[in-house]
Design a protein around this motif. Structure first.
Motif, PDB file in Angstrom:
ATOM      1  N   TRP A  81       0.967  -0.760  -0.034  1.00 46.52           N
ATOM      2  CA  TRP A  81       0.096  -0.341  -0.036  1.00 46.52           C
ATOM      3  C   TRP A  81       0.550   1.176  -0.221  1.00 46.52           C
ATOM      4  O   TRP A  81       0.629   1.454   1.572  1.00 46.52           O
ATOM      5  CB  TRP A  81      -1.102  -0.356   1.337  1.00 46.52           C
ATOM      6  CG  TRP A  81      -1.605  -0.866   1.672  1.00 46.52           C
ATOM      7  CD1 TRP A  81      -1.939  -2.028   0.484  1.00 46.52           C
ATOM      8  CD2 TRP A  81      -3.227  -0.835   2.152  1.00 46.52           C
ATOM      9  NE1 TRP A  81      -3.378  -3.352   0.664  1.00 46.52           N
ATOM     10  CE2 TRP A  81      -3.767  -2.036   1.918  1.00 46.52           C
ATOM     11  CE3 TRP A  81      -3.575  -0.355   2.885  1.00 46.52           C
ATOM     12  CZ2 TRP A  81      -5.533  -2.563   2.205  1.00 46.52           C
ATOM     13  CZ3 TRP A  81      -5.159  -0.508   4.003  1.00 46.52           C
ATOM     14  CH2 TRP A  81      -5.593  -2.085   3.163  1.00 46.52           C
ATOM     15  N   PRO A  82       1.014   1.572  -1.551  1.00 40.88           N
ATOM     16  CA  PRO A  82       1.691   3.161  -1.589  1.00 40.88           C
ATOM     17  C   PRO A  82       0.771   4.108  -0.849  1.00 40.88           C
ATOM     18  O   PRO A  82      -0.061   4.044  -1.074  1.00 40.88           O
ATOM     19  CB  PRO A  82       2.322   3.135  -2.332  1.00 40.88           C
ATOM     20  CG  PRO A  82       1.403   1.986  -3.345  1.00 40.88           C
ATOM     21  CD  PRO A  82       0.811   1.267  -2.907  1.00 40.88           C
ATOM     22  N   GLU A  83       1.646   5.135  -1.009  1.00 41.40           N
ATOM     23  CA  GLU A  83       0.431   6.819  -0.796  1.00 41.40           C
ATOM     24  C   GLU A  83      -0.460   6.535   0.274  1.00 41.40           C
ATOM     25  O   GLU A  83      -1.533   7.062   0.040  1.00 41.40           O
ATOM     26  CB  GLU A  83      -0.111   6.961  -2.149  1.00 41.40           C
ATOM     27  CG  GLU A  83       1.289   7.691  -2.398  1.00 41.40           C
ATOM     28  CD  GLU A  83       0.868   8.221  -4.186  1.00 41.40           C
ATOM     29  OE1 GLU A  83      -0.320   8.250  -4.583  1.00 41.40           O
ATOM     30  OE2 GLU A  83       1.432   9.046  -4.385  1.00 41.40           O
ATOM     31  N   ALA A  84      -0.273   5.367   1.520  1.00 38.30           N
ATOM     32  CA  ALA A  84      -0.979   5.702   2.344  1.00 38.30           C
ATOM     33  C   ALA A  84      -0.395   5.929   4.325  1.00 38.30           C
ATOM     34  O   ALA A  84       0.859   5.579   4.197  1.00 38.30           O
ATOM     35  CB  ALA A  84      -1.533   3.802   2.309  1.00 38.30           C
ATOM     36  N   ALA A  85      -1.378   6.679   4.507  1.00 36.14           N
ATOM     37  CA  ALA A  85      -1.208   7.396   5.703  1.00 36.14           C
ATOM     38  C   ALA A  85      -1.958   6.635   7.274  1.00 36.14           C
ATOM     39  O   ALA A  85      -2.819   6.859   6.751  1.00 36.14           O
ATOM     40  CB  ALA A  85      -1.209   8.995   5.957  1.00 36.14           C
ATOM     41  N   ALA A 109      -1.669  12.805  -0.838  1.00 32.74           N
ATOM     42  CA  ALA A 109      -2.031  13.440   0.758  1.00 32.74           C
ATOM     43  C   ALA A 109      -2.548  14.748  -0.140  1.00 32.74           C
ATOM     44  O   ALA A 109      -3.180  15.403   0.834  1.00 32.74           O
ATOM     45  CB  ALA A 109      -0.882  13.660   0.665  1.00 32.74           C
ATOM     46  N   ASP A 110      -2.335  15.298  -1.227  1.00 35.59           N
ATOM     47  CA  ASP A 110      -2.735  16.329  -1.955  1.00 35.59           C
ATOM     48  C   ASP A 110      -3.832  15.782  -2.711  1.00 35.59           C
ATOM     49  O   ASP A 110      -4.149  17.203  -3.454  1.00 35.59           O
ATOM     50  CB  ASP A 110      -1.091  17.388  -2.569  1.00 35.59           C
ATOM     51  CG  ASP A 110      -0.563  16.745  -3.541  1.00 35.59           C
ATOM     52  OD1 ASP A 110      -1.337  15.363  -4.103  1.00 35.59           O
ATOM     53  OD2 ASP A 110      -0.041  17.157  -4.703  1.00 35.59           O
ATOM     54  N   GLY A 111      -3.854  14.908  -3.391  1.00 36.69           N
ATOM     55  CA  GLY A 111      -4.936  14.390  -3.735  1.00 36.69           C
ATOM     56  C   GLY A 111      -6.636  14.747  -3.055  1.00 36.69           C
ATOM     57  O   GLY A 111      -6.765  14.310  -2.418  1.00 36.69           O
ATOM     58  N   LEU A 490     -11.908  16.860   7.088  1.00 32.17           N
ATOM     59  CA  LEU A 490     -12.773  16.150   6.967  1.00 32.17           C
ATOM     60  C   LEU A 490     -14.041  15.317   6.949  1.00 32.17           C
ATOM     61  O   LEU A 490     -14.592  14.545   7.257  1.00 32.17           O
ATOM     62  CB  LEU A 490     -13.359  18.183   8.284  1.00 32.17           C
ATOM     63  CG  LEU A 490     -13.157  19.108   9.076  1.00 32.17           C
ATOM     64  CD1 LEU A 490     -13.950  19.686   9.052  1.00 32.17           C
ATOM     65  CD2 LEU A 490     -12.956  17.819  10.228  1.00 32.17           C
ATOM     66  N   GLY A 491     -14.054  15.199   5.799  1.00 37.99           N
ATOM     67  CA  GLY A 491     -14.174  14.829   4.875  1.00 37.99           C
ATOM     68  C   GLY A 491     -14.877  13.418   4.364  1.00 37.99           C
ATOM     69  O   GLY A 491     -15.486  12.354   4.562  1.00 37.99           O
ATOM     70  N   GLU A 492     -12.891  12.717   4.717  1.00 41.75           N
ATOM     71  CA  GLU A 492     -12.457  12.118   4.750  1.00 41.75           C
ATOM     72  C   GLU A 492     -12.861  11.075   6.279  1.00 41.75           C
ATOM     73  O   GLU A 492     -12.836  10.194   6.723  1.00 41.75           O
ATOM     74  CB  GLU A 492     -11.392  11.959   4.371  1.00 41.75           C
ATOM     75  CG  GLU A 492     -10.840  11.983   3.288  1.00 41.75           C
ATOM     76  CD  GLU A 492      -9.172  12.359   3.246  1.00 41.75           C
ATOM     77  OE1 GLU A 492      -8.895  12.688   2.603  1.00 41.75           O
ATOM     78  OE2 GLU A 492      -8.280  13.152   4.898  1.00 41.75           O
ATOM     79  N   LEU A 493     -12.928  12.150   7.353  1.00 41.76           N
ATOM     80  CA  LEU A 493     -13.158  11.419   8.509  1.00 41.76           C
ATOM     81  C   LEU A 493     -15.065  11.002   8.501  1.00 41.76           C
ATOM     82  O   LEU A 493     -14.945  10.123   9.585  1.00 41.76           O
ATOM     83  CB  LEU A 493     -12.413  13.083   9.642  1.00 41.76           C
ATOM     84  CG  LEU A 493     -12.925  12.447  10.995  1.00 41.76           C
ATOM     85  CD1 LEU A 493     -12.038  11.451  11.664  1.00 41.76           C
ATOM     86  CD2 LEU A 493     -12.998  13.558  12.282  1.00 41.76           C
TER      87      LEU A 493
END
Length: 515
Positions: A81-85, A109-111, A490-493
């Motif tokens: 899983w790249p680009e995964a925080a 991160a900026d997408g 916030l939308g992701e949360l």
């Protein structure tokens, strides 16, 4: 073959070795990293579009890393899983001990349109690494002043130079590979400045001389870097530091000074050096947000066994790399700054045991010996390159100590001496130090050390804002305790997370995760 699902967070040397060890034990592995390519800072790669080669003289061990990387990404039981925080770890209920649930967002991160997922696992390996520590000095907020790690990352990962004429300063052997990388990328390195004096370096490196033969590889590595500097005629100065940066709009020159053993400035030793960039590192700070979220106990490692305000904390592990949290293992620089070989040994040991491997396997003996040699090297490194107690003498009242919130040293002094606002959280709110975008990742240890010195009280570790037991019944205020460990929209949360379930049988066909 086990049915264990092991999650490994971090794809540097420790994380890659942990993933490989867990796969060797028969486990299913999910390998998570915020970067788009594996390797971490040590093996940072240029984008594939560059079609670049990686010379062994700079990228030592590249071929072995490349073989490991290809094996892992092609393995049917490894989900990459790249680009995964990882933004949170959710502890289980006390009556059901085990590793925490892992909350992840996937995507640039900026997408936009990042996916939010939740993973349940049988074992968790934390290999999240460390970042540069940088002590403040007048002018350090100017454009062109950056950490040595940031300069190396840009040069390694993008062939972007922070400047044409660069000074590299601070303390520790990391100064040498940074300078070598900048030279290889085309920069002119004006000087490499090691803050500790020769007597301190000699005393630290020569202690316990019978251990030196086991560190021959490290000596050879440092000799190669020194050779690169010699070929380019780069001056290497000990007992000297950058104590000020000057310029209009960006750095144009730095002031260097000779230091005493305690890092106080020798009067009338100041010299100016014309540069358009300066890269500074004063050691490393382990990234402890996720270990703290998981509930892992920390250990202090004061230099020479003496408690002081600059002592560091690391994740406490046993002989099998287990933390105090059931099902959670730790490897790499969060357990101690010991270099890539030790990180790989720790990762391989942690991964094998986390994946359900036999604790009595014969291969574990050499791994433990390599790990223990790395720990001895870490102790030697800490003694040879300590942070001197006199460095706050570089500061002026107007010197920024928190660049995000533009909090200056004078404000910190006033808050520390005001009884009405001296409590940890009150002082933090009053000065706003640590409340900016970095959330005290950069300034946290420095602010804690300065406040402890100003109040003449011992710091309770580098990330504690003060050190006294909290009177409000709340946990101690630290720069590591964050319910949200990484930035999250916030939308992701608010969005409902997807529950990820790894395949129960090996699938030889490519999947989204390991394609």
């Amino acid at each position: 073959m086990t049915s264990c699902h092991t999650v490994v967070i971090g794809a540097g040397p420790a994380g890659l070795a942990a993933a490989e060890g867990a796969l060797a034990a028969g486990a299913r592995v999910t390998l998570i990293d915020a970067a788009d390519l594996p390797g971490g800072q040590y093996h940072r790669m240029l984008p594939e579009e560059y079609a670049a080669t990686h010379p062994e003289r700079i990228q030592h061990g590249w071929r072995a890393f490349d073989r490991r990387r290809r094996r892992l990404l092609a393995h049917p039981r490894c989900a990459w899983w790249p680009e995964a925080a990882v933004w949170a770890l959710e502890r289980p209920e006390p009556r059901r001990p085990g590793p925490p649930r892992v909350h992840v967002v996937r995507g640039p991160a900026d997408g936009s349109g990042r996916r939010r997922l939740v993973l349940d696992c049988d074992a968790l390996v934390l290999a999240v690494g460390a970042h540069d520590r940088m002590l403040p000095f007048p002018g350090w907020e100017l454009p062109g002043v950056c950490t040595a790690g940031a300069a190396q990352a840009l040069a390694k990962g993008e062939r972007v130079l922070v400047g044409d004429r660069v000074a590299v300063a601070g303390t520790g052997p990391f100064l040498l590979p940074v300078a070598a990388t900048l030279l290889e990328a085309g920069a002119q390195v004006a000087a490499v400045l090691e803050a500790n004096r020769p007597a301190v370096l000699a005393r630290g490196w020569s202690r316990r001389p019978w251990e030196l033969p086991s560190m021959a590889g490290k000596s050879g590595e440092l000799a190669r870097y020194a050779g690169v500097l010699a070929r380019h005629r780069v001056p290497y100065r000990t007992g000297r530091a950058v104590v000020e940066a000057r310029g209009e709009g960006r750095v144009e020159e730095v002031v260097t000074a000779r230091l005493r053993t305690d890092w106080s400035v020798v009067p009338h030793s100041e010299r100016t050096l014309a540069v358009d960039a300066v890269c500074v590192t004063h050691g490393f700070s382990p990234q402890l947000e996720l270990p703290e979220a998981a509930g892992c106990a920390l250990r202090g490692t004061p230099p020479d066994g003496q408690a002081d305000a600059s002592a560091q904390e690391f994740v406490a592990v046993d002989d099998d790399q287990r933390t105090s949290c059931p099902g959670v293992y730790a490897a790499g620089e969060i357990t101690g700054i010991a270099g890539a070989p030790a990180a790989r040994a720790e990762g391989a040991l942690a991964g094998w045991l986390a994946g359900g491997g036999d604790p009595a396997a014969a291969t574990l003996g050499p791994l433990r010996r390599s790990r223990d040699q790395g720990r001895a090297f870490a102790a030697r490194l800490a003694r040879a390159h300590p942070i001197g107690a006199g460095w706050p003498g570089w500061l002026r009242p107007e010197t920024a100590v928190c660049r995000c919130e533009e909090t200056d040293y004078g404000a910190l002094c006033r808050a520390a001496t005001d009884p009405a606002g001296a409590a940890d959280r009150v002082a933090k709110l009053r000065t706003r130090a640590g409340l900016g975008p970095c959330q005290a990742r950069i300034c946290g240890p420095t602010v804690a050390e300065l406040r402890a010195r100003l109040r003449a009280t011992p710091a309770d570790g580098p990330a504690r804002y003060g050190g006294e037991p909290p009177a409000d019944g709340l946990p101690p205020a630290t720069s590591h305790r964050r319910p949200v460990a990484q930035p999250l929209r916030l939308g992701e949360l608010a969005a409902a997370p997807e529950q990820y379930a790894p395949p129960h049988t090996p699938d030889p066909s490519p999947t989204e995760e390991n394609s």
